[in-house]
Write a protein that holds these residues in place. Structure first.
Motif, PDB file in Angstrom:
ATOM      1  N   GLN A 454       0.852  -1.186   0.000  1.00 42.71           N
ATOM      2  CA  GLN A 454       0.000   0.000   0.000  1.00 42.71           C
ATOM      3  C   GLN A 454       0.891   1.240   0.000  1.00 42.71           C
ATOM      4  OE1 GLN A 454      -2.198   2.598  -0.526  1.00 42.71           O
ATOM      5  NE2 GLN A 454      -3.610   0.907  -0.064  1.00 42.71           N
ATOM      6  N   PRO A 455       0.960   1.964  -1.137  1.00 42.65           N
ATOM      7  CA  PRO A 455       1.874   3.121  -1.195  1.00 42.65           C
ATOM      8  C   PRO A 455       1.359   4.320  -0.420  1.00 42.65           C
ATOM      9  CG  PRO A 455       0.639   2.928  -3.234  1.00 42.65           C
ATOM     10  CD  PRO A 455       0.268   1.726  -2.409  1.00 42.65           C
ATOM     11  N   TYR A 456       0.045   4.424  -0.292  1.00 45.34           N
ATOM     12  CA  TYR A 456      -0.516   5.633   0.321  1.00 45.34           C
ATOM     13  C   TYR A 456      -0.746   5.456   1.816  1.00 45.34           C
ATOM     14  CZ  TYR A 456      -1.049   7.552  -4.324  1.00 45.34           C
ATOM     15  OH  TYR A 456      -0.788   8.047  -5.583  1.00 45.34           O
ATOM     16  N   ASP A 457       0.364   5.376   2.557  1.00 47.03           N
ATOM     17  CA  ASP A 457       0.263   5.470   4.012  1.00 47.03           C
ATOM     18  C   ASP A 457       0.903   6.790   4.451  1.00 47.03           C
ATOM     19  OD1 ASP A 457       3.082   5.158   4.373  1.00 47.03           O
ATOM     20  OD2 ASP A 457       2.862   2.995   4.304  1.00 47.03           O
ATOM     21  N   LEU A 458       0.640   7.184   5.666  1.00 45.25           N
ATOM     22  CA  LEU A 458       1.037   8.506   6.139  1.00 45.25           C
ATOM     23  C   LEU A 458       2.545   8.710   6.062  1.00 45.25           C
ATOM     24  CD1 LEU A 458      -0.148  11.097   7.267  1.00 45.25           C
ATOM     25  CD2 LEU A 458       0.189  10.178   9.574  1.00 45.25           C
ATOM     26  N   THR A 459       3.328   7.671   6.393  1.00 48.73           N
ATOM     27  CA  THR A 459       4.792   7.795   6.402  1.00 48.73           C
ATOM     28  C   THR A 459       5.327   8.098   5.003  1.00 48.73           C
ATOM     29  OG1 THR A 459       4.947   6.248   8.251  1.00 48.73           O
ATOM     30  CG2 THR A 459       6.947   6.632   6.965  1.00 48.73           C
ATOM     31  N   HIS A 460       4.877   7.311   4.017  1.00 51.85           N
ATOM     32  CA  HIS A 460       5.358   7.518   2.652  1.00 51.85           C
ATOM     33  C   HIS A 460       4.983   8.902   2.134  1.00 51.85           C
ATOM     34  CE1 HIS A 460       5.364   2.886   1.983  1.00 51.85           C
ATOM     35  NE2 HIS A 460       6.573   3.315   2.298  1.00 51.85           N
ATOM     36  N   ILE A 461       3.750   9.295   2.370  1.00 52.65           N
ATOM     37  CA  ILE A 461       3.282  10.580   1.831  1.00 52.65           C
ATOM     38  C   ILE A 461       4.029  11.747   2.462  1.00 52.65           C
ATOM     39  CG2 ILE A 461       1.299  12.135   1.679  1.00 52.65           C
ATOM     40  CD1 ILE A 461      -0.473   9.633   1.521  1.00 52.65           C
ATOM     41  N   LEU A 462       4.163  11.732   3.799  1.00 51.47           N
ATOM     42  CA  LEU A 462       4.842  12.840   4.478  1.00 51.47           C
ATOM     43  C   LEU A 462       6.322  12.894   4.111  1.00 51.47           C
ATOM     44  CD1 LEU A 462       3.239  12.832   8.053  1.00 51.47           C
ATOM     45  CD2 LEU A 462       2.881  14.465   6.190  1.00 51.47           C
ATOM     46  N   THR A 463       6.957  11.722   4.054  1.00 50.22           N
ATOM     47  CA  THR A 463       8.384  11.685   3.701  1.00 50.22           C
ATOM     48  C   THR A 463       8.609  12.279   2.307  1.00 50.22           C
ATOM     49  OG1 THR A 463       8.753   9.714   5.054  1.00 50.22           O
ATOM     50  CG2 THR A 463      10.392  10.205   3.361  1.00 50.22           C
ATOM     51  N   GLN A 464       7.783  11.882   1.345  1.00 50.49           N
ATOM     52  CA  GLN A 464       7.973  12.351  -0.017  1.00 50.49           C
ATOM     53  C   GLN A 464       7.638  13.839  -0.147  1.00 50.49           C
ATOM     54  OE1 GLN A 464       9.474  10.616  -2.142  1.00 50.49           O
ATOM     55  NE2 GLN A 464       9.255  11.825  -4.008  1.00 50.49           N
ATOM     56  N   LEU A 465       6.586  14.293   0.509  1.00 47.69           N
ATOM     57  CA  LEU A 465       6.220  15.706   0.417  1.00 47.69           C
ATOM     58  C   LEU A 465       7.293  16.598   1.048  1.00 47.69           C
ATOM     59  CD1 LEU A 465       2.362  15.667   1.102  1.00 47.69           C
ATOM     60  CD2 LEU A 465       3.537  16.079  -1.066  1.00 47.69           C
ATOM     61  N   GLN A 466       7.843  16.155   2.175  1.00 47.01           N
ATOM     62  CA  GLN A 466       8.932  16.922   2.788  1.00 47.01           C
ATOM     63  C   GLN A 466      10.140  16.986   1.867  1.00 47.01           C
ATOM     64  OE1 GLN A 466       9.879  15.717   6.859  1.00 47.01           O
ATOM     65  NE2 GLN A 466       7.759  15.066   7.143  1.00 47.01           N
ATOM     66  N   LEU A 467      10.476  15.853   1.271  1.00 48.64           N
ATOM     67  CA  LEU A 467      11.622  15.807   0.357  1.00 48.64           C
ATOM     68  C   LEU A 467      11.413  16.771  -0.808  1.00 48.64           C
ATOM     69  CD1 LEU A 467      14.270  14.268  -0.538  1.00 48.64           C
ATOM     70  CD2 LEU A 467      12.759  12.783  -1.855  1.00 48.64           C
ATOM     71  N   LEU A 468      10.238  16.738  -1.405  1.00 43.75           N
ATOM     72  CA  LEU A 468       9.956  17.593  -2.551  1.00 43.75           C
ATOM     73  C   LEU A 468       9.916  19.067  -2.153  1.00 43.75           C
ATOM     74  CD1 LEU A 468       7.179  15.405  -4.214  1.00 43.75           C
ATOM     75  CD2 LEU A 468       9.540  15.655  -4.978  1.00 43.75           C
ATOM     76  N   PHE A 469       9.343  19.356  -0.985  1.00 45.02           N
ATOM     77  CA  PHE A 469       9.239  20.746  -0.545  1.00 45.02           C
ATOM     78  C   PHE A 469      10.624  21.350  -0.320  1.00 45.02           C
ATOM     79  CE2 PHE A 469       9.221  23.755   3.019  1.00 45.02           C
ATOM     80  CZ  PHE A 469       8.412  24.751   2.483  1.00 45.02           C
ATOM     81  N   PHE A 470      11.481  20.647   0.399  1.00 41.11           N
ATOM     82  CA  PHE A 470      12.809  21.203   0.682  1.00 41.11           C
ATOM     83  C   PHE A 470      13.693  21.214  -0.564  1.00 41.11           C
ATOM     84  CE2 PHE A 470      11.528  20.219   5.073  1.00 41.11           C
ATOM     85  CZ  PHE A 470      11.813  21.453   5.669  1.00 41.11           C
ATOM     86  N   SER A 471      13.476  20.273  -1.485  1.00 41.16           N
ATOM     87  CA  SER A 471      14.222  20.308  -2.752  1.00 41.16           C
ATOM     88  C   SER A 471      13.828  21.541  -3.560  1.00 41.16           C
ATOM     89  CB  SER A 471      13.943  19.044  -3.572  1.00 41.16           C
ATOM     90  OG  SER A 471      14.437  17.900  -2.915  1.00 41.16           O
ATOM     91  N   ALA A 472      12.531  21.804  -3.629  1.00 38.99           N
ATOM     92  CA  ALA A 472      12.073  22.987  -4.341  1.00 38.99           C
ATOM     93  C   ALA A 472      12.593  24.261  -3.685  1.00 38.99           C
ATOM     94  CB  ALA A 472      10.545  23.003  -4.388  1.00 38.99           C
ATOM     95  N   LEU A 473      12.609  24.275  -2.339  1.00 36.84           N
ATOM     96  CA  LEU A 473      13.118  25.433  -1.612  1.00 36.84           C
ATOM     97  C   LEU A 473      14.594  25.657  -1.927  1.00 36.84           C
ATOM     98  CD1 LEU A 473      12.194  27.556   0.494  1.00 36.84           C
ATOM     99  CD2 LEU A 473      13.053  26.012   2.266  1.00 36.84           C
ATOM    100  N   ALA A 474      15.361  24.551  -1.993  1.00 40.24           N
ATOM    101  CA  ALA A 474      16.788  24.653  -2.316  1.00 40.24           C
ATOM    102  C   ALA A 474      16.990  25.203  -3.720  1.00 40.24           C
ATOM    103  CB  ALA A 474      17.451  23.284  -2.175  1.00 40.24           C
TER     104      ALA A 474
END
Length: 574
Positions: A454-474
């Motif tokens: 199941q890909p859509y669990d809270l851990t996977h979603i939060l981890t990926q969104l944080q990664l994408l957010f800080f990458s975009a910020l960088a």
């Protein structure tokens, strides 16, 4: 048990379409090319798992068509990719591209259904021979040179595969293509390594990857779509079939996922950026194959499935830009969203998919591989893949749409590409969203190995969104501080520097030195022969001179002939 013979082998509909494209023209050719992949996919749906057309050759059982869940998944993928690529290429009148594209797809389908090493070799070589024309079809000097380098490396891969296959067949007594693995003893180990290296070349392993970044950007806008879909995915399939669970692949895959990031960030040619991005994504697949668990292997083949679609979408958007503007360097583009808004939106969908945004296709497959790495204790591998995921968001998720459609206004004013190109891109974009939103009903339903994920669990979603957010910020911060590498008109070389710069710089002077030395030796030999002739001829008397120029009596000659004959007889009887 051998199943009943199907109507046609899986590769034949595509091959028939390629042959038909030679003779047909206009709308009839377009209709046949569109129907060919659909016909082939329907053939696949009628196939049951088993062996087809098996026969004996030189005492070995050959299985040209083997159907199982793994081959079927790639078979459906390649027919889907061929259909999208054909739609994208409908505006062309170029017979070379139409014929080579469909025959290239047929070769790929033949390879994934090959049940023996000899059939695999034939399809392996056909992949190279049919695809190189998609590079040469651009008809430029750069394309010709890149195509020559491409075909040389591909033929080398085929030679290694053939040598390894012969050794393995001789040592095992079987031509069957199944799990090969490494770590054997004696000659069998040599054969296994030769096959492994052959697969690695087509999979773009580090130091063997430059054929991809060199040739794909030089192909035609439509040819690149075919190229991005087949060769490397056939190699991933071959690794999953023959070397699943080989730990060496984990470390090779991590390297592949990480090193292209640095080259892609500084690359100006946006199609070459996507070529490096392709190596990055293949690295994730190779890691999954190396881990070898059901979850990891499912993640690898699912990501291969998704990569063909979202990478094809990105390649199509850049091909549309090249087709409409004649330019592909980031330094020459920008501001195209004003006149190509539909292409811009479709590019952003592809960028979101490759960056693994939730609800897009990359998220549901990439997370499987990273979860498998954590489960098997590859913590450092997981961290490296996390870095690679952030890197691909930088160079493919942000850089591609930003420098092509936004950034500075280049002043280029054009229109949307032909409708068939927009339709092909829309199909791919729709699939990216549908697969990302409903993975269980789409790509997961085709997976070869049984596993619950199941890909859509809270851990996977939060981890990926944080990664994408800080990458975009960088990216934003680096761009604002003028620290992000600028788009410069340049050609970047990596390991191909060895044979494109170092080798010519060393070998060319060496070649001319050898030629000059041979010329001097030849001149000296000619002078020596001339002096010898001059010293043995009396020009005043106009006749030869010296001991051997004398006239000898007949009896003397008979004596010497008899003496030579006696010597020969003596040596013969001794």
């Amino acid at each position: 048990m051998i199943s009943s013979l199907p109507l046609l082998p899986p590769f034949l509909p595509l091959l028939i379409g390629a042959l038909a494209a030679i003779f047909l023209r206009g709308h009839l050719r377009s209709a046949v090319m569109l129907l060919t992949p659909i016909w082939g996919a329907l053939q696949l749906a009628a196939l049951e798992p088993g062996l087809y057309w098996a026969f004996e050759f030189l005492g070995y059982q050959l299985e040209p068509v083997r159907v199982d869940k793994l081959s079927l998944m790639f078979g459906y993928l390649f027919h889907l990719a061929a259909f999208i690529a054909v739609v994208y290429a409908l505006h062309l009148k170029d017979t070379v591209q139409h014929v080579s594209g469909l025959s290239y797809a047929a070769s790929a389908v033949g390879a994934v259904f090959a049940g023996d090493l000899l059939t695999l070799f034939v399809c392996w070589e056909l992949l190279a021979l049919t695809s190189v024309f998609l590079i040469w079809a651009r008809r430029t000097d750069r394309a010709y040179s890149a195509g020559m380098r491409y075909i040389v490396i591909k033929v080398l891969s085929g030679v290694l595969l053939l040598a390894g296959a012969i050794i393995v067949i001789n040592e095992t007594g079987s031509a069957k293509f199944s799990d090969i693995g490494l770590g054997h003893e004696g000659l069998l180990n040599v054969g296994a390594w030769l096959i492994f290296v052959a697969f690695g070349i087509k999979c773009a392993f580090p130091f063997a990857h430059t054929w991809l970044t060199d040739s794909y950007p030089e192909a035609t806008p439509t040819g690149t779509i075919f190229l991005a879909s087949f060769t490397t995915k056939v190699a991933v399939y071959a690794l999953a079939r023959g070397f699943a669970g080989t730990e060496l692949l984990v470390w090779i895959g991590v390297t592949m996922a990480c090193f292209p990031i640095f080259y892609a960030v500084i690359e100006n040619d946006l199609r070459r950026v996507l070529a490096y991005s392709m190596i990055n994504q293949i690295g994730f697949m190779v890691v999954g194959v190396g881990i070898g668990t059901s979850l990891a292997l499912n993640g690898a083949v699912a990501h291969a499935f998704n990569d063909v679609i979202f990478k094809g979408l990105l390649m199509m958007t850049m091909g549309a830009v090249l087709h409409m503007t004649g330019k592909i360097n980031g330094s020459e583009l920008g501001g195209l969203y004003k006149t190509m808004p539909k292409t811009t939106i479709l590019c952003i969908v592809g960028a979101a998919s490759i960056s693994a945004f939730p609800l897009f296709s990359g998220f549901v497959s990439k997370s499987m591989i990273m979860s498998a790495a954590i489960e098997q204790g590859y913590d450092y591998v997981w961290l490296a893949l996390l870095f690679a995921a952030a890197g691909v968001f930088h160079h493919a998720g942000i850089k591609i749409p930003y420098f092509a459609f936004f950034a500075h206004d280049s002043g280029i004013r054009t229109t949307e590409p032909p409708k068939n190109m927009l339709i092909a891109m829309t199909i791919a974009a729709t699939l990216c969203v549908v697969i990302g939103t409903f993975p269980a009903q789409t790509v997961y339903a085709l997976l070869p190995w049984q596993v619950s994920y199941q890909p859509y669990d809270l851990t996977h979603i939060l981890t990926q969104l944080q990664l994408l957010f800080f990458s975009a910020l960088a990216f934003v911060w680096l761009n604002k501080q003028s620290m992000y590498p600028p788009e410069l008109p340049s050609t970047n070389l990596d390991s191909d520097w060895l044979y494109r710069k170092l080798a010519p710089g060393f070998l060319v002077p060496l070649y001319y030195s050898i030629i000059e030395s041979m010329a001097r030796v030849e001149s000296m030999a000619k002078s020596g022969i001339k002096r010898l002739i001059d010293s043995s001829y009396d020009e005043a008397k106009e006749q030869p001179k010296g001991y051997f120029a004398q006239l000898w009596p007949t009896e003397t000659m008979v004596f010497w002939v008899a003496l030579l004959l006696a010597g020969i007889l003596l040596l013969y009887y001794i």
